[in-house]
Enzyme design. Structure first.
Site, PDB file in Angstrom:
ATOM      1  N   CYS A 112     -12.098  -1.854  13.776  1.00  0.00           N
ATOM      2  CA  CYS A 112     -13.344  -2.359  13.200  1.00  0.00           C
ATOM      3  C   CYS A 112     -14.495  -2.182  14.186  1.00  0.00           C
ATOM      4  O   CYS A 112     -14.412  -2.623  15.343  1.00  0.00           O
ATOM      5  CB  CYS A 112     -13.176  -3.838  12.830  1.00  0.00           C
ATOM      6  SG  CYS A 112     -14.657  -4.560  12.078  1.00  0.00           S
ATOM      7  N   ASP A 115       0.859  -1.179   0.000  1.00  0.00           N
ATOM      8  CA  ASP A 115       0.000   0.000   0.000  1.00  0.00           C
ATOM      9  C   ASP A 115       0.893   1.225   0.000  1.00  0.00           C
ATOM     10  O   ASP A 115       1.742   1.381   0.890  1.00  0.00           O
ATOM     11  CB  ASP A 115      -0.908   0.013   1.233  1.00  0.00           C
ATOM     12  CG  ASP A 115      -1.845   1.203   1.231  1.00  0.00           C
ATOM     13  OD1 ASP A 115      -2.585   1.374   0.253  1.00  0.00           O
ATOM     14  OD2 ASP A 115      -1.835   1.973   2.217  1.00  0.00           O
ATOM     15  N   CYS A 166     -12.573  -9.629   9.655  1.00  0.00           N
ATOM     16  CA  CYS A 166     -13.945 -10.117   9.508  1.00  0.00           C
ATOM     17  C   CYS A 166     -14.596  -9.722   8.184  1.00  0.00           C
ATOM     18  O   CYS A 166     -15.673 -10.233   7.850  1.00  0.00           O
ATOM     19  CB  CYS A 166     -14.808  -9.625  10.675  1.00  0.00           C
ATOM     20  SG  CYS A 166     -15.131  -7.833  10.653  1.00  0.00           S
ATOM     21  N   CYS A 226     -12.269  -4.439   6.936  1.00  0.00           N
ATOM     22  CA  CYS A 226     -11.555  -5.125   8.009  1.00  0.00           C
ATOM     23  C   CYS A 226     -10.981  -6.429   7.460  1.00  0.00           C
ATOM     24  O   CYS A 226     -11.721  -7.264   6.929  1.00  0.00           O
ATOM     25  CB  CYS A 226     -12.486  -5.402   9.189  1.00  0.00           C
ATOM     26  SG  CYS A 226     -11.709  -6.356  10.520  1.00  0.00           S
ATOM     27  N   GLU A 276      -2.353  -1.587  -5.547  1.00  0.00           N
ATOM     28  CA  GLU A 276      -3.604  -1.034  -6.050  1.00  0.00           C
ATOM     29  C   GLU A 276      -3.420  -0.481  -7.455  1.00  0.00           C
ATOM     30  O   GLU A 276      -2.374   0.071  -7.788  1.00  0.00           O
ATOM     31  CB  GLU A 276      -4.096   0.087  -5.123  1.00  0.00           C
ATOM     32  CG  GLU A 276      -4.496  -0.387  -3.741  1.00  0.00           C
ATOM     33  CD  GLU A 276      -4.886   0.768  -2.836  1.00  0.00           C
ATOM     34  OE1 GLU A 276      -5.914   0.672  -2.151  1.00  0.00           O
ATOM     35  OE2 GLU A 276      -4.145   1.770  -2.811  1.00  0.00           O
ATOM     36  N   CYS A 318     -16.034  -6.171  14.756  1.00  0.00           N
ATOM     37  CA  CYS A 318     -15.349  -7.203  15.544  1.00  0.00           C
ATOM     38  C   CYS A 318     -14.319  -6.634  16.506  1.00  0.00           C
ATOM     39  O   CYS A 318     -13.761  -7.386  17.335  1.00  0.00           O
ATOM     40  CB  CYS A 318     -14.693  -8.236  14.637  1.00  0.00           C
ATOM     41  SG  CYS A 318     -13.261  -7.590  13.699  1.00  0.00           S
ATOM     42  N   ASP A 331      -2.879   1.539   7.215  1.00  0.00           N
ATOM     43  CA  ASP A 331      -2.203   1.185   5.967  1.00  0.00           C
ATOM     44  C   ASP A 331      -1.756  -0.275   5.966  1.00  0.00           C
ATOM     45  O   ASP A 331      -1.726  -0.920   4.912  1.00  0.00           O
ATOM     46  CB  ASP A 331      -1.001   2.106   5.741  1.00  0.00           C
ATOM     47  CG  ASP A 331      -1.421   3.550   5.514  1.00  0.00           C
ATOM     48  OD1 ASP A 331      -2.516   3.766   4.964  1.00  0.00           O
ATOM     49  OD2 ASP A 331      -0.668   4.463   5.892  1.00  0.00           O
TER      50      ASP A 331
END
Length: 363
Positions: A329, A176, A314, A311, A260, A332, A339
């Protein structure tokens, strides 16, 4: 070499004017081949062009043709497209020999052959020019471009080299990119952003003010412009060196690298424009793909949507999961650096069993 630059620039501008007038007066579109057929007549009319190697003149008209094709390609895509412009001396700094190797003879042509025990290179119509090779040439040289960078000349060879696969490591990583940190990997490695431009802004401001105070056309202004250009050159070289070293480390340590599929041009018009331009994501990713291809590695581009909001533990996705650099999150309770969590999501999307059924583009 300076005279070759001057003549090729004049040829480019004359070719552009000829194309514009042919379309305006006759509605006719000229091709590179149409213009190259007139080079013999040009040499007869202007004897100074007979002192320039034929391939260099042909390549100049090829460059003009590529500029036209790039313009119409952007228009077709609906992108912002600038029509090809006349080139001033400040924007014309190179010429190219199109062929350095004769495949039939399996030997050099007249262009670029090292002579005098490698201390000089042969340039047709110019002579044997002193040259210092920073490393031996590999593979078959295809083209040779002579570049003037501020006050230094460079011979840039393009060579065809075989792929040299590196030993497999069995490792895959997601990357990232950002402005706070240059890159964050799914392994938890944080690569600092060197901020090459940011560290030199004060010096650049002083030099730019010096240029603005000098009288246009004066020798003092030319000297100030050269000093400013040298500072930009140092910044550019430092950034390129950092990109190459970072990309090489990733390629050496991992078999698969995921990142990405960013549209950097869409991100630049923002309040982070200077930081995004300074970090140079697009140049880095191009270098990464080139090194990976040479080493037999795989680079995967994945859709960037919601990688920073999802997340990894989860799969819950919402904007509230991220608070600047902290990811927490709301479903969860999983906590991580934002990052680092995004890098894990990028890797998951690149793997065959990842999100979206592993849909991705392989570079």
């Amino acid at each position: 070499m300076l005279e070759t630059l001057r003549l090729t620039r004049r040829l480019y501008n004359a070719g552009l004017e000829q194309r514009r007038e042919a379309y305006r007066k006759q509605g006719k579109t000229l091709s590179a081949y149409d213009q190259q057929r007139e080079l013999s007549a040009l040499k007869a009319e202007c004897p100074e062009y007979a002192e320039v190697y034929a391939h260099v003149l042909q390549d100049t008209l090829d460059r003009l043709d590529k500029a036209y094709k790039a313009f119409f390609r952007r228009v077709k895509r609906g992108e912002k497209a600038g029509f090809p412009r006349f080139k001033p001396a400040q924007r014309w700094n190179s010429f190219r020999f199109k062929q350095c190797w004769d495949n039939k003879k399996n030997d050099w042509t007249a262009c670029g052959r090292p002579v005098d025990d490698g201390r000089r290179i042969s340039l047709p119509k110019i002579g044997a020019v002193r040259c210092r090779f920073h490393r031996p040439l590999e593979g078959k040289p295809k083209t040779l471009q002579i570049v003037l960078d501020v006050d230094e000349w460079y011979a840039v060879y393009t060579c065809e080299v075989p792929v040299s696969p590196l030993p497999e490591t069995g490792s895959a990583v997601g990357v990232d990119v950002g402005t706070r940190y240059f890159a964050i990997t799914s392994d938890g490695e944080f690569v600092e952003n060197p901020r090459h431009l940011g560290k030199s802004l004060r010096k650049l401001r002083v030099q730019q003010r010096t240029v603005s105070r000098r009288q246009k056309g004066s020798h003092r202004r030319q000297k100030a412009v050269r000093q400013l250009a040298k500072t930009y050159r140092r910044i550019r070289r430092s950034r390129q060196d950092f990109h190459h070293k970072t990309a090489r480390k990733l390629v050496r340590e991992h078999d698969l690298i995921a990142h990405e599929d960013l549209k950097v041009s869409n991100l630049v018009p923002s309040n982070l424009a200077r930081s995004i331009s300074d970090v140079g994501w697009r140049a880095f990713l191009d270098i990464l793909r080139g090194k990976a291809e040479s080493a037999g590695r795989v680079v995967v581009r994945v859709p960037p949507q919601y990688t920073s909001q999802r997340c990894h533990a989860c799969g819950h996705t919402c904007r509230e999961n991220r608070d600047n650099e902290v990811f927490r999150c709301v479903s969860c309770g999983h906590e991580d650096h934002a990052d680092h969590n995004a890098a894990k999501n990028i890797l998951a999307r690149a793997l065959p069993s990842g999100e979206n059924g592993g849909s991705h583009a392989v570079a």
